[in-house]
Design a protein around this motif. Structure first.
Motif: not given
Length: 103
Positions: A7-10, A18-22
């Protein structure tokens, strides 16, 4: 291939981004975009990728992932809101001797 999920979180609100590039910073072709639940990408089996995440309005973050022969759970990447930390710099590169364009 080895499936890596995470997951990518603030970092402040702990809300999903949403829409973060990993992606794998080693330059491999493993990458994914996050949705409201997280991301899933395929890496080479037995590899030790370092995943990075970037999203508009946030500073990037990265984390190493251990080698595993099967599926792996990536640590949560927490992106810090950029606030005023990022700015656009535009201009020309000049040759200091002639003050003309550097080639």
């Amino acid at each position: 291939a080895r499936r890596i999920t995470g997951r990518v979180l603030d970092s402040e609100s702990r809300a999903p981004i949403a829409a973060a590039l990993v992606y794998d910073v080693a330059g491999a072709s493993a990458w994914a975009l996050t949705d409201g639940r997280g991301f899933a990408l395929d890496a080479e089996r037995g590899s030790r990728p370092t995943l990075a995440a970037v999203a508009r309005g946030y500073l990037p973050d990265s984390a190493p992932i251990g080698a595993s022969s099967g599926a792996g759970e990536a640590p949560t990447l927490a992106l810090e809101p950029a606030g005023g930390a990022l700015s656009v710099v535009a201009g020309d590169v000049l040759d200091p001797a002639s003050l003309g364009p550097a080639l």
